[in-house]
Design a protein around this motif. Sequence first.
Motif, PDB file in Angstrom:
ATOM      1  N   LEU A 173      -2.881  -1.320   1.450  1.00 54.66           N
ATOM      2  CA  LEU A 173      -2.474  -2.722   1.545  1.00 54.66           C
ATOM      3  C   LEU A 173      -0.964  -2.847   1.771  1.00 54.66           C
ATOM      4  O   LEU A 173      -0.512  -3.673   2.564  1.00 54.66           O
ATOM      5  N   LEU A 174      -0.197  -2.026   1.070  1.00 51.81           N
ATOM      6  CA  LEU A 174       1.252  -2.038   1.259  1.00 51.81           C
ATOM      7  C   LEU A 174       1.619  -1.671   2.686  1.00 51.81           C
ATOM      8  O   LEU A 174       2.504  -2.280   3.292  1.00 51.81           O
ATOM      9  N   PHE A 175       0.928  -0.666   3.225  1.00 54.19           N
ATOM     10  CA  PHE A 175       1.187  -0.222   4.593  1.00 54.19           C
ATOM     11  C   PHE A 175       0.920  -1.366   5.573  1.00 54.19           C
ATOM     12  O   PHE A 175       1.730  -1.631   6.471  1.00 54.19           O
ATOM     13  N   ARG A 176      -0.204  -2.025   5.410  1.00 50.04           N
ATOM     14  CA  ARG A 176      -0.551  -3.131   6.305  1.00 50.04           C
ATOM     15  C   ARG A 176       0.428  -4.293   6.169  1.00 50.04           C
ATOM     16  O   ARG A 176       0.782  -4.954   7.158  1.00 50.04           O
ATOM     17  N   GLN A 177       0.874  -4.534   4.947  1.00 51.74           N
ATOM     18  CA  GLN A 177       1.741  -5.669   4.664  1.00 51.74           C
ATOM     19  C   GLN A 177       3.163  -5.473   5.179  1.00 51.74           C
ATOM     20  O   GLN A 177       3.765  -6.395   5.724  1.00 51.74           O
ATOM     21  N   TYR A 178       3.701  -4.262   5.024  1.00 53.56           N
ATOM     22  CA  TYR A 178       5.127  -4.078   5.251  1.00 53.56           C
ATOM     23  C   TYR A 178       5.522  -3.071   6.342  1.00 53.56           C
ATOM     24  O   TYR A 178       6.706  -2.983   6.683  1.00 53.56           O
ATOM     25  N   HIS A 179       4.587  -2.314   6.879  1.00 51.77           N
ATOM     26  CA  HIS A 179       4.940  -1.255   7.823  1.00 51.77           C
ATOM     27  C   HIS A 179       5.743  -1.773   9.010  1.00 51.77           C
ATOM     28  O   HIS A 179       6.814  -1.242   9.340  1.00 51.77           O
ATOM     29  N   HIS A 180       5.244  -2.805   9.666  1.00 52.94           N
ATOM     30  CA  HIS A 180       5.922  -3.319  10.865  1.00 52.94           C
ATOM     31  C   HIS A 180       7.322  -3.834  10.525  1.00 52.94           C
ATOM     32  O   HIS A 180       8.295  -3.530  11.232  1.00 52.94           O
ATOM     33  N   ALA A 181       7.427  -4.607   9.452  1.00 57.56           N
ATOM     34  CA  ALA A 181       8.724  -5.167   9.057  1.00 57.56           C
ATOM     35  C   ALA A 181       9.702  -4.067   8.661  1.00 57.56           C
ATOM     36  O   ALA A 181      10.898  -4.151   8.958  1.00 57.56           O
ATOM     37  N   TRP A 208       3.293   7.854  -1.753  1.00 59.80           N
ATOM     38  CA  TRP A 208       1.949   8.242  -2.167  1.00 59.80           C
ATOM     39  C   TRP A 208       1.951   9.585  -2.892  1.00 59.80           C
ATOM     40  O   TRP A 208       1.390   9.714  -3.978  1.00 59.80           O
ATOM     41  N   LYS A 209       2.601  10.567  -2.300  1.00 60.07           N
ATOM     42  CA  LYS A 209       2.593  11.919  -2.844  1.00 60.07           C
ATOM     43  C   LYS A 209       3.225  11.980  -4.238  1.00 60.07           C
ATOM     44  O   LYS A 209       2.702  12.641  -5.143  1.00 60.07           O
ATOM     45  N   ASN A 210       4.352  11.287  -4.406  1.00 61.36           N
ATOM     46  CA  ASN A 210       5.073  11.319  -5.690  1.00 61.36           C
ATOM     47  C   ASN A 210       4.600  10.250  -6.669  1.00 61.36           C
ATOM     48  O   ASN A 210       5.180  10.105  -7.747  1.00 61.36           O
ATOM     49  N   GLN A 211       3.583   9.501  -6.253  1.00 58.47           N
ATOM     50  CA  GLN A 211       3.046   8.419  -7.094  1.00 58.47           C
ATOM     51  C   GLN A 211       4.159   7.458  -7.530  1.00 58.47           C
ATOM     52  O   GLN A 211       4.219   6.997  -8.675  1.00 58.47           O
ATOM     53  N   SER A 212       5.027   7.144  -6.602  1.00 58.06           N
ATOM     54  CA  SER A 212       6.159   6.262  -6.895  1.00 58.06           C
ATOM     55  C   SER A 212       5.708   4.870  -7.308  1.00 58.06           C
ATOM     56  O   SER A 212       6.445   4.155  -8.003  1.00 58.06           O
ATOM     57  N   TYR A 213       4.522   4.486  -6.899  1.00 57.95           N
ATOM     58  CA  TYR A 213       4.003   3.162  -7.235  1.00 57.95           C
ATOM     59  C   TYR A 213       3.874   2.959  -8.740  1.00 57.95           C
ATOM     60  O   TYR A 213       3.853   1.829  -9.232  1.00 57.95           O
ATOM     61  N   PHE A 253      -3.738  -1.703  -7.255  1.00 56.19           N
ATOM     62  CA  PHE A 253      -3.288  -0.389  -7.707  1.00 56.19           C
ATOM     63  C   PHE A 253      -3.925  -0.006  -9.050  1.00 56.19           C
ATOM     64  O   PHE A 253      -4.086   1.173  -9.346  1.00 56.19           O
ATOM     65  N   GLU A 254      -4.267  -1.005  -9.845  1.00 57.93           N
ATOM     66  CA  GLU A 254      -4.862  -0.734 -11.159  1.00 57.93           C
ATOM     67  C   GLU A 254      -6.246  -0.108 -11.030  1.00 57.93           C
ATOM     68  O   GLU A 254      -6.698   0.623 -11.920  1.00 57.93           O
ATOM     69  N   THR A 255      -6.912  -0.373  -9.917  1.00 51.46           N
ATOM     70  CA  THR A 255      -8.261   0.160  -9.720  1.00 51.46           C
ATOM     71  C   THR A 255      -8.320   1.277  -8.679  1.00 51.46           C
ATOM     72  O   THR A 255      -9.160   2.166  -8.753  1.00 51.46           O
ATOM     73  N   SER A 256      -7.399   1.223  -7.696  1.00 52.52           N
ATOM     74  CA  SER A 256      -7.401   2.242  -6.646  1.00 52.52           C
ATOM     75  C   SER A 256      -6.010   2.372  -6.025  1.00 52.52           C
ATOM     76  O   SER A 256      -5.568   1.467  -5.304  1.00 52.52           O
ATOM     77  N   ALA A 257      -5.339   3.487  -6.303  1.00 55.45           N
ATOM     78  CA  ALA A 257      -4.013   3.719  -5.738  1.00 55.45           C
ATOM     79  C   ALA A 257      -4.085   3.837  -4.215  1.00 55.45           C
ATOM     80  O   ALA A 257      -3.190   3.388  -3.502  1.00 55.45           O
ATOM     81  N   GLU A 258      -5.159   4.428  -3.719  1.00 53.67           N
ATOM     82  CA  GLU A 258      -5.317   4.602  -2.277  1.00 53.67           C
ATOM     83  C   GLU A 258      -5.397   3.259  -1.566  1.00 53.67           C
ATOM     84  O   GLU A 258      -4.728   3.034  -0.554  1.00 53.67           O
ATOM     85  N   LYS A 259      -6.190   2.337  -2.100  1.00 50.49           N
ATOM     86  CA  LYS A 259      -6.322   1.015  -1.491  1.00 50.49           C
ATOM     87  C   LYS A 259      -5.022   0.227  -1.626  1.00 50.49           C
ATOM     88  O   LYS A 259      -4.644  -0.537  -0.733  1.00 50.49           O
ATOM     89  N   GLY A 260      -4.331   0.433  -2.761  1.00 51.73           N
ATOM     90  CA  GLY A 260      -3.062  -0.250  -2.959  1.00 51.73           C
ATOM     91  C   GLY A 260      -2.040   0.174  -1.921  1.00 51.73           C
ATOM     92  O   GLY A 260      -1.332  -0.661  -1.342  1.00 51.73           O
ATOM     93  N   CYS A 261      -1.951   1.482  -1.658  1.00 50.30           N
ATOM     94  CA  CYS A 261      -1.023   1.995  -0.643  1.00 50.30           C
ATOM     95  C   CYS A 261      -1.407   1.509   0.748  1.00 50.30           C
ATOM     96  O   CYS A 261      -0.546   1.217   1.580  1.00 50.30           O
TER      97      CYS A 261
END
Length: 228
Positions: free
Chosen positions: A59-67, A94-99, A49-57
Amino acid sequence: MYPGLNSEWSEAQDSRESEIEKMTDDRESQKKAKSGKELNNELFIRKTFETSAEKGCELLFRQYHHAMCSYAVRFVYSKDIAEDLVSDIFYTFWKNQSYLSVKTSYRAYLFKSVQNRSYNFLANELRNTDSFELLPQYDPASADRPETLMYFEELSQKITEIVDKLPPQCQKVFLLNRFENKKIQEIAIELNLSGRTIEGHISKALTALREGLKDNWTWLVLFVSIFK
């Protein structure tokens, strides 16, 4: 009186206790390893997230979406609704930059969001029922109160227990209908049963839910509305 027997019994007991201790140690080791892996994943994602918010989101999607979807299904009892809620959570995140404001772990934040969003969905469904005017004790403003969320979690557990006690075939039909949103005819073909038999199983499951939730009038009205 029977020294040999007593000795064998004592040795068997010691052996059993040793096995239990080993199994407990193994489970603890597995839990620690899993916890350590999750921590490393969280640190990697936070670094991303420190370098790319898009890539961070991503990764989060891949990590936790199914669970997260599996967790949401426990509350809303619909695979499609659960997936919609989780997608909306990620969109808002993503939209509200909650990260930028997550102080706990991302996992804790996201799963708490699933719980809150699921509760709000059911609360809105409740307000739309014909019997809402009969429920003056319901307070929409209570959605985020800890005691309300705890009650919601307990209710979800109660529903799970009711479904778990259904006869195997009845449970399977109900879950196919509610979790996978399959229509009666689709289930009939898949299980090689008549449509009337499938309807009977669903009716039996709903009756069990109504009976099991009869002491929770507010939520009984909601689930009858959703499951009718």
